[in-house]
Motif scaffolding. Sequence first.
Motif, PDB file in Angstrom:
ATOM      1  N   ARG A  56      40.855  44.324  23.018  1.00  0.00           N
ATOM      2  CA  ARG A  56      41.390  44.858  24.274  1.00  0.00           C
ATOM      3  C   ARG A  56      40.284  45.089  25.294  1.00  0.00           C
ATOM      4  O   ARG A  56      40.504  44.967  26.494  1.00  0.00           O
ATOM      5  CB  ARG A  56      42.107  46.187  24.019  1.00  0.00           C
ATOM      6  CG  ARG A  56      43.534  46.044  23.667  1.00  0.00           C
ATOM      7  CD  ARG A  56      44.227  47.415  23.639  1.00  0.00           C
ATOM      8  NE  ARG A  56      44.918  47.502  22.373  1.00  0.00           N
ATOM      9  CZ  ARG A  56      44.577  48.263  21.353  1.00  0.00           C
ATOM     10  NH1 ARG A  56      43.590  49.107  21.439  1.00  0.00           N
ATOM     11  NH2 ARG A  56      45.257  48.224  20.236  1.00  0.00           N
ATOM     12  N   ALA A  57      39.102  45.434  24.822  1.00  0.00           N
ATOM     13  CA  ALA A  57      38.004  45.793  25.729  1.00  0.00           C
ATOM     14  C   ALA A  57      37.641  44.669  26.689  1.00  0.00           C
ATOM     15  O   ALA A  57      37.211  44.927  27.816  1.00  0.00           O
ATOM     16  CB  ALA A  57      36.771  46.196  24.919  1.00  0.00           C
ATOM     17  N   LEU A  58      37.818  43.422  26.276  1.00  0.00           N
ATOM     18  CA  LEU A  58      37.452  42.298  27.145  1.00  0.00           C
ATOM     19  C   LEU A  58      38.161  42.359  28.492  1.00  0.00           C
ATOM     20  O   LEU A  58      37.626  41.917  29.505  1.00  0.00           O
ATOM     21  CB  LEU A  58      37.781  40.969  26.462  1.00  0.00           C
ATOM     22  CG  LEU A  58      37.081  40.707  25.131  1.00  0.00           C
ATOM     23  CD1 LEU A  58      37.591  39.411  24.521  1.00  0.00           C
ATOM     24  CD2 LEU A  58      35.586  40.677  25.314  1.00  0.00           C
ATOM     25  N   TRP A  59      39.362  42.911  28.513  1.00  0.00           N
ATOM     26  CA  TRP A  59      40.127  42.982  29.759  1.00  0.00           C
ATOM     27  C   TRP A  59      39.706  44.153  30.644  1.00  0.00           C
ATOM     28  O   TRP A  59      40.181  44.290  31.759  1.00  0.00           O
ATOM     29  CB  TRP A  59      41.620  43.004  29.454  1.00  0.00           C
ATOM     30  CG  TRP A  59      42.131  41.610  29.276  1.00  0.00           C
ATOM     31  CD1 TRP A  59      42.640  40.805  30.261  1.00  0.00           C
ATOM     32  CD2 TRP A  59      42.152  40.825  28.100  1.00  0.00           C
ATOM     33  NE1 TRP A  59      42.965  39.569  29.748  1.00  0.00           N
ATOM     34  CE2 TRP A  59      42.679  39.555  28.408  1.00  0.00           C
ATOM     35  CE3 TRP A  59      41.770  41.053  26.790  1.00  0.00           C
ATOM     36  CZ2 TRP A  59      42.843  38.539  27.485  1.00  0.00           C
ATOM     37  CZ3 TRP A  59      41.921  40.046  25.859  1.00  0.00           C
ATOM     38  CH2 TRP A  59      42.453  38.805  26.208  1.00  0.00           C
ATOM     39  N   ALA A  60      38.793  44.992  30.169  1.00  0.00           N
ATOM     40  CA  ALA A  60      38.247  46.081  30.990  1.00  0.00           C
ATOM     41  C   ALA A  60      36.894  45.702  31.584  1.00  0.00           C
ATOM     42  O   ALA A  60      36.329  46.449  32.368  1.00  0.00           O
ATOM     43  CB  ALA A  60      38.122  47.351  30.160  1.00  0.00           C
ATOM     44  N   TRP A  61      36.385  44.543  31.193  1.00  0.00           N
ATOM     45  CA  TRP A  61      35.112  44.083  31.730  1.00  0.00           C
ATOM     46  C   TRP A  61      35.296  43.617  33.171  1.00  0.00           C
ATOM     47  O   TRP A  61      36.422  43.345  33.599  1.00  0.00           O
ATOM     48  CB  TRP A  61      34.576  42.934  30.890  1.00  0.00           C
ATOM     49  CG  TRP A  61      34.125  43.329  29.502  1.00  0.00           C
ATOM     50  CD1 TRP A  61      34.211  44.559  28.917  1.00  0.00           C
ATOM     51  CD2 TRP A  61      33.542  42.469  28.541  1.00  0.00           C
ATOM     52  NE1 TRP A  61      33.713  44.511  27.638  1.00  0.00           N
ATOM     53  CE2 TRP A  61      33.285  43.238  27.380  1.00  0.00           C
ATOM     54  CE3 TRP A  61      33.207  41.130  28.533  1.00  0.00           C
ATOM     55  CZ2 TRP A  61      32.706  42.706  26.246  1.00  0.00           C
ATOM     56  CZ3 TRP A  61      32.633  40.595  27.389  1.00  0.00           C
ATOM     57  CH2 TRP A  61      32.373  41.377  26.260  1.00  0.00           C
ATOM     58  N   PRO A  62      34.202  43.477  33.929  1.00  0.00           N
ATOM     59  CA  PRO A  62      34.311  42.938  35.289  1.00  0.00           C
ATOM     60  C   PRO A  62      34.915  41.523  35.258  1.00  0.00           C
ATOM     61  O   PRO A  62      34.936  40.863  34.220  1.00  0.00           O
ATOM     62  CB  PRO A  62      32.859  42.900  35.769  1.00  0.00           C
ATOM     63  CG  PRO A  62      32.135  43.894  34.913  1.00  0.00           C
ATOM     64  CD  PRO A  62      32.835  43.856  33.581  1.00  0.00           C
ATOM     65  N   ALA A  63      35.380  41.069  36.410  1.00  0.00           N
ATOM     66  CA  ALA A  63      36.043  39.764  36.514  1.00  0.00           C
ATOM     67  C   ALA A  63      35.159  38.644  35.962  1.00  0.00           C
ATOM     68  O   ALA A  63      33.978  38.553  36.298  1.00  0.00           O
ATOM     69  CB  ALA A  63      36.404  39.466  37.965  1.00  0.00           C
ATOM     70  N   PRO A  64      35.731  37.772  35.117  1.00  0.00           N
ATOM     71  CA  PRO A  64      34.971  36.667  34.534  1.00  0.00           C
ATOM     72  C   PRO A  64      34.449  35.719  35.612  1.00  0.00           C
ATOM     73  O   PRO A  64      35.163  35.385  36.549  1.00  0.00           O
ATOM     74  CB  PRO A  64      35.981  35.937  33.649  1.00  0.00           C
ATOM     75  CG  PRO A  64      37.196  36.781  33.599  1.00  0.00           C
ATOM     76  CD  PRO A  64      37.129  37.772  34.693  1.00  0.00           C
ATOM     77  N   GLY A  65      33.193  35.330  35.468  1.00  0.00           N
ATOM     78  CA  GLY A  65      32.591  34.370  36.383  1.00  0.00           C
ATOM     79  C   GLY A  65      32.019  34.986  37.643  1.00  0.00           C
ATOM     80  O   GLY A  65      31.338  34.300  38.406  1.00  0.00           O
ATOM     81  N   ALA A  66      32.264  36.272  37.877  1.00  0.00           N
ATOM     82  CA  ALA A  66      31.685  36.945  39.051  1.00  0.00           C
ATOM     83  C   ALA A  66      30.194  37.182  38.788  1.00  0.00           C
ATOM     84  O   ALA A  66      29.773  37.264  37.629  1.00  0.00           O
ATOM     85  CB  ALA A  66      32.405  38.267  39.301  1.00  0.00           C
ATOM     86  N   PRO A  67      29.402  37.275  39.845  1.00  0.00           N
ATOM     87  CA  PRO A  67      27.966  37.528  39.636  1.00  0.00           C
ATOM     88  C   PRO A  67      27.744  38.827  38.866  1.00  0.00           C
ATOM     89  O   PRO A  67      28.419  39.829  39.104  1.00  0.00           O
ATOM     90  CB  PRO A  67      27.412  37.641  41.061  1.00  0.00           C
ATOM     91  CG  PRO A  67      28.401  36.901  41.912  1.00  0.00           C
ATOM     92  CD  PRO A  67      29.741  37.114  41.251  1.00  0.00           C
ATOM     93  N   LEU A  68      26.802  38.786  37.957  1.00  0.00           N
ATOM     94  CA  LEU A  68      26.428  39.963  37.180  1.00  0.00           C
ATOM     95  C   LEU A  68      25.600  40.870  38.077  1.00  0.00           C
ATOM     96  O   LEU A  68      24.670  40.399  38.753  1.00  0.00           O
ATOM     97  CB  LEU A  68      25.630  39.542  35.944  1.00  0.00           C
ATOM     98  CG  LEU A  68      25.260  40.626  34.954  1.00  0.00           C
ATOM     99  CD1 LEU A  68      26.512  41.230  34.326  1.00  0.00           C
ATOM    100  CD2 LEU A  68      24.365  40.060  33.866  1.00  0.00           C
ATOM    101  N   GLU A  69      25.939  42.133  38.121  1.00  0.00           N
ATOM    102  CA  GLU A  69      25.197  43.088  38.944  1.00  0.00           C
ATOM    103  C   GLU A  69      23.754  43.162  38.447  1.00  0.00           C
ATOM    104  O   GLU A  69      23.513  43.225  37.241  1.00  0.00           O
ATOM    105  CB  GLU A  69      25.851  44.468  38.875  1.00  0.00           C
ATOM    106  CG  GLU A  69      27.220  44.534  39.515  1.00  0.00           C
ATOM    107  CD  GLU A  69      27.191  44.268  41.006  1.00  0.00           C
ATOM    108  OE1 GLU A  69      26.242  44.705  41.697  1.00  0.00           O
ATOM    109  OE2 GLU A  69      28.124  43.595  41.501  1.00  0.00           O
ATOM    110  N   PRO A  70      22.789  43.138  39.379  1.00  0.00           N
ATOM    111  CA  PRO A  70      21.379  43.217  38.958  1.00  0.00           C
ATOM    112  C   PRO A  70      21.065  44.573  38.325  1.00  0.00           C
ATOM    113  O   PRO A  70      21.772  45.542  38.531  1.00  0.00           O
ATOM    114  CB  PRO A  70      20.611  43.024  40.265  1.00  0.00           C
ATOM    115  CG  PRO A  70      21.569  43.336  41.355  1.00  0.00           C
ATOM    116  CD  PRO A  70      22.949  43.091  40.817  1.00  0.00           C
ATOM    117  N   GLY A  71      19.991  44.581  37.569  1.00  0.00           N
ATOM    118  CA  GLY A  71      19.571  45.813  36.915  1.00  0.00           C
ATOM    119  C   GLY A  71      20.040  45.849  35.479  1.00  0.00           C
ATOM    120  O   GLY A  71      20.678  44.921  34.991  1.00  0.00           O
TER     121      GLY A  71
END
Length: 191
Positions: free
Chosen positions: A117-132
């Motif tokens: 279930r956790a995968l659907w709480a992650w940020p949108a797939p394919g969007a840029p990964l936030e730096p840091g």
Amino acid sequence: MTELPPWRPLLRAARQREGRSPAARWLQLASVAADGSPRVRTLVFRGWADASVLELLTDGRSAKAVELRRQPAVELCWLLVRARSQFRLRGRLLEADAAADRAARLRHWQGLSPGGRALWAWPAPGAPLEPGPCCAASFPAALDDATPLPRHFQLLLIQLQQVELLELGGHPHRRRRWRLEQGWREEDLNP
């Protein structure tokens, strides 16, 4: 469920030969991007909605979901290594009735593990990964059973129209095809 097509028992037997391997549930989905180029992704087989309708899950925010809405024709490849069998499944994405879709989505959501279930709480797939440093809060490892069904949790229903089986054991290989439009009649093909 209606009568099973003749290729379904062959697929079930091939999957059983894989034992408990998670790979026995992995299929590769080929679709077409907006620019006309091919795309291939690995998805997890979730079950059958009907005798020849596959159930798969995807994130509605993904490029795959957008591509499938634009071009619903797909092909899937299901390679079952121990069985030395390759199933090529051709079909179309079905439009689901909203009420039936919600009930089926909820059933699948409740059937997932907390980690699944956790995968659907992650940020949108394919969007840029936030730096840091990667923030654990952005990528939870688990969601409990009380977590509500996310809107972007999508159930893909693929109506199969053609199935080919390439059996890689023995010489020569054996290749067969079944088509919905022909009542799933078996045809032998050159490998």
